[in-house]
Every structure is written in C-alpha cells, then in structure tokens.
Enzyme design. Sequence first.
Site, PDB file in Angstrom:
ATOM      1  N   GLY A  55       0.804  -1.199   0.000  1.00  0.00           N
ATOM      2  CA  GLY A  55       0.000   0.000   0.000  1.00  0.00           C
ATOM      3  C   GLY A  55       0.843   1.256   0.000  1.00  0.00           C
ATOM      4  O   GLY A  55       1.985   1.270   0.480  1.00  0.00           O
ATOM      5  N   SER A  56       0.293   2.319  -0.535  1.00  0.00           N
ATOM      6  CA  SER A  56       0.962   3.614  -0.499  1.00  0.00           C
ATOM      7  C   SER A  56       0.823   4.229   0.894  1.00  0.00           C
ATOM      8  O   SER A  56       0.095   3.728   1.744  1.00  0.00           O
ATOM      9  CB  SER A  56       0.357   4.541  -1.547  1.00  0.00           C
ATOM     10  OG  SER A  56       0.560   4.029  -2.850  1.00  0.00           O
ATOM     11  N   GLY A  57       1.528   5.320   1.116  1.00  0.00           N
ATOM     12  CA  GLY A  57       1.489   5.977   2.412  1.00  0.00           C
ATOM     13  C   GLY A  57       2.660   5.626   3.300  1.00  0.00           C
ATOM     14  O   GLY A  57       2.810   6.179   4.394  1.00  0.00           O
ATOM     15  N   HIS A  58       3.520   4.691   2.826  1.00  0.00           N
ATOM     16  CA  HIS A  58       4.675   4.259   3.610  1.00  0.00           C
ATOM     17  C   HIS A  58       5.987   4.769   3.023  1.00  0.00           C
ATOM     18  O   HIS A  58       7.053   4.290   3.395  1.00  0.00           O
ATOM     19  CB  HIS A  58       4.720   2.736   3.673  1.00  0.00           C
ATOM     20  CG  HIS A  58       3.495   2.115   4.232  1.00  0.00           C
ATOM     21  ND1 HIS A  58       3.065   2.351   5.518  1.00  0.00           N
ATOM     22  CD2 HIS A  58       2.586   1.267   3.683  1.00  0.00           C
ATOM     23  CE1 HIS A  58       1.954   1.672   5.737  1.00  0.00           C
ATOM     24  NE2 HIS A  58       1.627   1.019   4.643  1.00  0.00           N
ATOM     25  N   ASP A 111      -2.220  -8.753   0.361  1.00  0.00           N
ATOM     26  CA  ASP A 111      -1.001  -9.042  -0.389  1.00  0.00           C
ATOM     27  C   ASP A 111      -0.887 -10.542  -0.676  1.00  0.00           C
ATOM     28  O   ASP A 111      -0.561 -10.942  -1.793  1.00  0.00           O
ATOM     29  CB  ASP A 111       0.220  -8.565   0.399  1.00  0.00           C
ATOM     30  CG  ASP A 111       0.227  -7.061   0.587  1.00  0.00           C
ATOM     31  OD1 ASP A 111       0.430  -6.340  -0.400  1.00  0.00           O
ATOM     32  OD2 ASP A 111       0.022  -6.609   1.723  1.00  0.00           O
ATOM     33  N   HIS A 220      -0.087   0.490   9.854  1.00  0.00           N
ATOM     34  CA  HIS A 220      -1.373   1.036   9.421  1.00  0.00           C
ATOM     35  C   HIS A 220      -2.154   1.586  10.603  1.00  0.00           C
ATOM     36  O   HIS A 220      -3.325   1.902  10.483  1.00  0.00           O
ATOM     37  CB  HIS A 220      -2.213  -0.032   8.724  1.00  0.00           C
ATOM     38  CG  HIS A 220      -1.536  -0.677   7.568  1.00  0.00           C
ATOM     39  ND1 HIS A 220      -0.831  -1.856   7.684  1.00  0.00           N
ATOM     40  CD2 HIS A 220      -1.420  -0.296   6.272  1.00  0.00           C
ATOM     41  CE1 HIS A 220      -0.324  -2.186   6.498  1.00  0.00           C
ATOM     42  NE2 HIS A 220      -0.668  -1.256   5.634  1.00  0.00           N
TER      43      HIS A 220
END
Length: 578
Positions: A55-58, A111, A220
């Site tokens: 996921g993005s945001g990391h 995933d 998260h």
Amino acid sequence: MQRFFNDADDIVDETVAGFARAHSDLVRIDPGNPRVIVSKAAGQAGRVGIVTGGGSGHEPAFIGYAGRNLVDAVAVGELFSSPTAASFADAIRAADGGAGVAVLYGNYAGDNMNVLLARGTVEAEGIEVATVVANDDVCSAGPDERAKRRGVAGEIFMWKIGGARAAKGGTLEEVRASAQKAIDACRSVGVGLGPCTLPAVGHPNFLIGPGDMEIGIGHHGEPGTRVEPLKPANAVALDMLDIVLGDQDLQQGSEVAVLVSGLGATPLNELYVLYAKIESTLTERGIKVHKALVGNYFTSLEMVGATLTIMALDEELKELLDLEAQAPGLTCGQTPSPAMEATTRFVRKPAKQTATTSVTAKTGPIHGPSVPVAGNAVIVEQLAQAIVANKAYLSEIDGLIGDGDHGVNMAKGFGRAAERLAGQDLPLDEALSVLSNVLMTEIGGSMGPLYGFMFQGMAEATAGRKAIDAEGFSELLNAALAGVRRTSSAQPGDKTLMDTLLPAVEAYDSAKSMGFRPALVAMRQAAETGRDSTMDLVARIGRASRLGERSRGVLDAGATSCCLILTTFATALETQIA
C-alpha cells in the site's frame, strides 16, 4: 486536516507520477500499468528479478527501493491497501529476465491473496516465481505463531539481501533462500505516539491519548500490545530493545544490522536520540553493530512514532548487506556514474492469450415473479450508490480494529464501476462483470479479489438468462459464495464478511419455496443478524486477528459492507418484482 493534495482519490496516482519524475535517472513507470514502478536496471538477461509491492502511504517504502541491485519492480496499492493482482503480475513481467522472479512482500491478507493470483497468471505464461513473506513484527503474534506476524520494516533488509544475491548471479532458489534467511534473522517493533489520517477519511482512524504511547503498533495504525504512559526516550529505547532481543537468541560477540525508522512525523533528532541508547546498550551486552540505518525508511503517512528492526548477521548476510546498491530510498557503497539503463535486456514473449469461454444460454422456464436481465445495470448502480453513501461509516468502523481504508477503497471501486456504466443500456450480467473487473484490477487489498470473485460468480450465473426468478437468484447467491471461497478460507465465527454472506445464502435457500419476495426478506434479515453478530466476536483471521480480545465490541467492516450489498440488492429486486 491541512494536507497537500488535490483530490483524495487521486493522491496515489499523483504520488507515483511525481516520484517517477523526481527519480527518472533510476526508475520509470511501466508503460502498460501506471501502478507499477520499474527500476531502469530491471530485466537483465539471465538475472533473477526482484519484485515487491504494498500500500501507499509508507514512502519511501515501497517504491523508493526500486533501483540498482535492489528491487526491480514495485506494485503500487491504494493508501494502506494491497496492490491488485494485475499490478503484481505486471511487476513480475517487468522484472523478468528469463531466470525467474522472487516476490518479496509483507504478511497481509490482501497481499497474500493478490500475489497468489498474480503468480498463477504469470506462471501460465512461463515465468517461474518464488515468494518470501516477511513476518518480522514481534508484537503481532507470539514466537510459536511466527507465520501470523506482520511484515514491517524488516522488509527493507529482505529486499537488500535478495537484491544483492540476484546481483551476484544467484539462481532463483538461491535468491529465495537468502531473502528468507534475511527475514528470519529480523525482529521488529513499533511505538506510536500519535495517529495518522487518510486524506479521503479526514480524521484519524485511531487515537493515542495525550501523554500515552502505544507499544507494538502496526504501520497502518493497528493497535499494539499495550498502551502506557509516555516515558523518556532512553526508557522507550530500552523497551523496544528488550522486546526485539527477547525474541532473538543473540550471544555475546554477535553482529547485527540496526534500522531505526520514523513513522512519518517524528523529527530525525529524536530518532538519533533513540539510536544512541540502542547502540550503547547493544555494546554493553557484547553485541556489535555492523551497519546502522536511521531515518524515514518505512513510514505511515504522518504518524508520530518509530520502529526498531534488528537483523542478526552471519558472513553471508554481511557480504550481501554491504554490496553496493542505489535506489531513491537507500544507497549503499560505491555506485557507477553512467546512467543505469541496462545494456542487455531480456525480451519477454507476449502473454499467452486465454481462450474465451462460451456462455451457455440459460433458457429454462421462469417460475413466478422475476426480474429482467436486459437493460438492468441499474441494480449495480444502486449498489454503488449505497456503498458510496456509506463510505465514511465503513471506514470509521474499519479504523477501530483495522487500517480505516475499507470504505474509501470500496467507494472508489464501486464509484468507478458506476461511472463506466452511466448512460449504457447494459444487461445485468455485463454490469456485474464491469464491477468485478474494477474491483480486481484497480482496487486491490483483500476486498478487491474477495468482492471481485463474488460479483464475477454472480455475473457468470446471470449470463444467458432472460430473467431472474427465485430459483435463479439462488444460483446467483451460491455462485457469489463460491467466488468468495476461491480466495478465502473464512468460516462463520471468524469475524469476516462470511458471517453475513453464508447465513444470508442459507436463509434465502430455506425460504425460496415460499416465493421470491419472502426469500429476499429472509435473506435480508439473516444478513443483518450476521452482520450484528460480529460485534461480539473476536477476529480469528486477517489484520484484526492480531488484536485478540481488543477486536471484540466492534462490527466487522467486511461483514457490514456485505450486508449493505445484499440488502440493497434485495431492495432493488423487490422494487422490480412489485
């Protein structure tokens, strides 16, 4: 909330575009998929390819580790959500140099699900795939259940070691073994001091009270093992170190690599304060730090906090860790000055075309009230309206025991499907296929394939019909259930969408002899009862399962969205058969 974005739904695509522009000397966007970042060193003939995704945001994870002697291609997901199976498959194709591809990724339901689907696709095309699943987060499961642990910042060491082994000419099995050895040697823990906010949600999906800290927090925002008063930095560093070392058997004289990463909003000086105490304590215990990384390596939007990862080293891991590499998120050793475009590239054969299956027309007699299939895409549009209207609510309940993205991603997927159906006079089966395709190829996470296969099953059961009667809808529901079971082993009681779906299907089938409308009423009631039952359940699978008793007292987001879908479908059918 004051943040830099244009439209919350576009932030990932705009992030990827900006990243590729800023690092055009190292990476490019795959021409066939804007959600795949490819190293300019990828695809070298005879070399094993390295793929990851998440996921993005990391950032800089995951895209920041595409580069020379690191990751060859990265599949990009929505914020905090798994990439789609299609993106993983395209990343594997981009990384393939003819010697196979190692997919190294984190242990999350979405995933796992999407990598499995992608692997099946590319192996049918002749690309050999090996996988390693990171599970370094100590607090997410006990030592006897390590397979259930989350993958966190230890993934960076896994990518570095796997990429180095591939660069040194290792076979696919040798690359897999080295990457597995690396993650097996890693232990990680996170401490959170403040929450993060998904732009599309607009408020934090969890809270950490003033003066408190969350020990064992996930990337998260998944709650940790305990909340306690905030301590001075040295005491926090010792807590983190004790948790990590307590799960490792490191003897005096051992050598380690240490990674201290900020979670997005932690000043670097505070990370160095933590590291100073960590290294001095390791030295006192007779453990030597061979390599240290301190900075923002694996973040979580603007979360305040830090993670600690320690990898125990032997001579092999030391050699591979020290091998030079260059990527936007990590540079090691000496790097060449010329542009990194590979001089020799393996030219992939085109993907095999799968034969289309013909649909046998279901032209049997219609019994009793029915709903036409032709021109009935409006049912799917009504489903989309219901999901979009409940976007904030679904994300809110998901944020209580998950990462808060369920409503955001569901609304995006259903909304996009509705946009593509607008103004078209499509039959119901084609509309269901559009929805299924969008969910599986553009949304990702675990809900992408789960609901994608659910609606694919419905579409296949509808195709060839002129109308849907009570018996026909039973076939649709059972096809939907079979679709979910293709990718999930969940059972009622596990606190998932299955707590809604299975009772609803069973209730419908038990009541269908009474007529179409009574069966729909029974389905609705069972769906609502199933949804409500998850309030008192402890999650047994998925991200929330790591919370144990802390998952009790909250509705499951998947069970709630499934109930919304089924009740909306029932209402749409009842309106038409009236």
